[in-house]
Design an enzyme around this catalytic site. Structure first.
Site, PDB file in Angstrom:
ATOM      1  CG  ASN A  10      -1.692   1.399   1.069  1.00  0.00           C
ATOM      2  OD1 ASN A  10      -1.893   2.158   0.356  1.00  0.00           O
ATOM      3  ND2 ASN A  10      -2.466   1.542   2.185  1.00  0.00           N
ATOM      4  CD1 TRP A  11       3.741   1.090  -2.539  1.00  0.00           C
ATOM      5  CD2 TRP A  11       3.994   2.222  -4.776  1.00  0.00           C
ATOM      6  NE1 TRP A  11       4.541   0.274  -3.563  1.00  0.00           N
ATOM      7  CE2 TRP A  11       4.726   1.087  -4.938  1.00  0.00           C
ATOM      8  CE3 TRP A  11       3.653   3.024  -5.833  1.00  0.00           C
ATOM      9  CZ2 TRP A  11       5.463   0.840  -5.856  1.00  0.00           C
ATOM     10  CZ3 TRP A  11       4.399   2.726  -7.089  1.00  0.00           C
ATOM     11  CH2 TRP A  11       5.153   1.637  -6.929  1.00  0.00           C
ATOM     12  CE  LYS A  12      -0.348   3.213   4.551  1.00  0.00           C
ATOM     13  NZ  LYS A  12      -0.421   3.560   6.005  1.00  0.00           N
ATOM     14  CG  HIS A  96      -5.892   1.924   5.392  1.00  0.00           C
ATOM     15  ND1 HIS A  96      -5.580   3.009   6.226  1.00  0.00           N
ATOM     16  CD2 HIS A  96      -5.016   1.053   5.259  1.00  0.00           C
ATOM     17  CE1 HIS A  96      -4.322   2.822   6.477  1.00  0.00           C
ATOM     18  NE2 HIS A  96      -3.988   1.601   5.904  1.00  0.00           N
ATOM     19  CD  GLU A  98      -3.125   5.630   6.680  1.00  0.00           C
ATOM     20  OE1 GLU A  98      -2.946   5.648   5.268  1.00  0.00           O
ATOM     21  OE2 GLU A  98      -2.117   5.130   7.269  1.00  0.00           O
ATOM     22  CD  GLU A 174      -3.413  -2.169   7.439  1.00  0.00           C
ATOM     23  OE1 GLU A 174      -2.419  -2.266   7.199  1.00  0.00           O
ATOM     24  OE2 GLU A 174      -4.280  -1.000   7.196  1.00  0.00           O
ATOM     25  N   GLY A 180       2.278   2.485  11.087  1.00  0.00           N
ATOM     26  CA  GLY A 180       3.644   3.691  10.726  1.00  0.00           C
ATOM     27  C   GLY A 180       4.389   3.909  12.206  1.00  0.00           C
ATOM     28  CB  SER A 220       5.168  -1.545  12.033  1.00  0.00           C
ATOM     29  OG  SER A 220       4.756  -0.117  12.614  1.00  0.00           O
ATOM     30  N   GLY A 241       2.875  -0.844   4.403  1.00  0.00           N
ATOM     31  CA  GLY A 241       2.758   0.590   4.069  1.00  0.00           C
ATOM     32  C   GLY A 241       4.427   1.096   3.769  1.00  0.00           C
TER      33      GLY A 241
HETATM   34  P1  13P Z   1       2.872   0.681   7.804  1.00  0.00           P
HETATM   35  O1  13P Z   1       3.336  -0.651   7.353  1.00  0.00           O
HETATM   36  O2  13P Z   1       3.613   1.848   7.191  1.00  0.00           O
HETATM   37  O3  13P Z   1       2.966   0.510   9.372  1.00  0.00           O
HETATM   38  O4  13P Z   1       1.430   1.015   7.134  1.00  0.00           O
HETATM   39  C1  13P Z   1       0.545  -0.238   7.188  1.00  0.00           C
HETATM   40  C2  13P Z   1      -0.563   0.183   6.271  1.00  0.00           C
HETATM   41  O5  13P Z   1      -1.286   1.150   6.869  1.00  0.00           O
HETATM   42  C3  13P Z   1      -0.904  -0.668   5.212  1.00  0.00           C
HETATM   43  O6  13P Z   1      -2.173  -0.427   4.799  1.00  0.00           O
END
Ligand code: 13P
Length: 259
Positions: A10-12, A96, A98, A174, A180, A220, A241
């Site tokens: 997930n590159w966001k 998600h 977010e 998640e 993060g 993470s 992520g």
């Molecule tokens: P991180 O791997 O940066 O913690 O992010 C996880 C995430 O939100 C994947 O969708």
């Protein structure tokens, strides 16, 4: 875990330029030539999807980070599952944390999107997870927050979803506190969450259907903890992520998981 591990990047809202995205993809492409043992899915920002799809290796799969629930129409700024399907995308991340947090997405919205994604014959990656750490107690019983939050998120997302469609579903556990932060979940807790999600699916459908749904972990994930989280917790894969934006780290995740 029965099949090949599923590794979803997930590159966001990254990287900032297409040139960087292309560089990242080229490194992953090289590794894909050698990788037969994991299914790797890249979910870049919408605007890079089409160009990246055209330069990717055949065994590299793509997904989107969100979508709307209608096929077309007057919905400014939105992208439909049908458009994604036609482009060659195969997965769509939905729910998600977010999006729940910054765009106020409710379980009802997520349910509409999930049904639209399944109708377009794409694979939804439904994200669920609790807010706070310490949601499991030391004796391994699931405490109120995990069972309430995950249970409610899964049940509400699956309202009116027929058993016939379920086999395409991926659920990503998640925990929000792990995203993060560098603090991943322990493999024991990830395993408990998986068992709990399968229990809910068994209640909603039946055991054989519940076992077909892929359950992956996100929060993470690194090349250091991925084997423990996938093999140790008997999960079907990971949603990555931050580490998916670092080409060498992501390639390492692919390498250690395919062993
Ligand atoms: P991180 O791997 O940066 O913690 O992010 C996880 C995430 O939100 C994947 O969708």
């Amino acid at each position: 875990m029965n099949n090949k591990p599923l590794i979803i990047a997930n590159w966001k809202m990254n990287p900032a330029t297409f040139e960087e995205a292309e560089r990242l993809l080229n490194t992953i492409n090289k590794e894909m030539g050698r990788n037969e043992n994991a299914e790797v899915v890249i979910c870049p920002p919408f605007i890079y999807l089409s160009s990246l799809l055209s330069i990717a290796k055949d065994n590299l799969v793509f997904g989107a980070q969100d979508c709307f629930w209608e096929d077309k129409g007057a919905y400014t700024g939105e992208i439909s599952p049908l458009m994604l399907k036609k482009l060659g995308s195969q997965y769509v991340i939905i729910g998600h944390s977010e999006r729940r947090k910054y765009f106020q997405e409710t379980d009802q919205v997520i349910n509409r999107k999930l049904k639209a994604i399944l109708k377009a014959r794409l694979n939804p990656v439904l994200c669920v997870g609790e807010e706070a750490r310490d949601s499991f107690d030391s004796e391994g019983r699931s405490l109120d927050e995990v069972s309430l939050v995950i249970g409610e998120q899964v049940e509400k997302a699956l309202i009116e979803v027929s058993p016939a469609w379920i086999r395409n579903l991926v659920i990503a556990y998640e925990p929000i506190w792990a995203i993060g932060t560098g603090n991943s979940c322990s493999s024991d807790d990830a395993m408990r969450a998986t068992l709990f999600i399968r229990k809910i699916l068994t209640k909603l459908y039946d055991r054989s259907i519940a076992e077909k749904v892929k359950i992956i972990y996100g929060g993470s994930v690194t090349s250091q903890n991925v084997v423990d989280l996938v093999e140790g917790a008997n999960m079907d894969g990971v949603l990555v992520g931050g580490a998916s934006l670092n080409a060498s780290e992501f390639v390492k995740i692919m390498e250690v998981l395919k062993k």
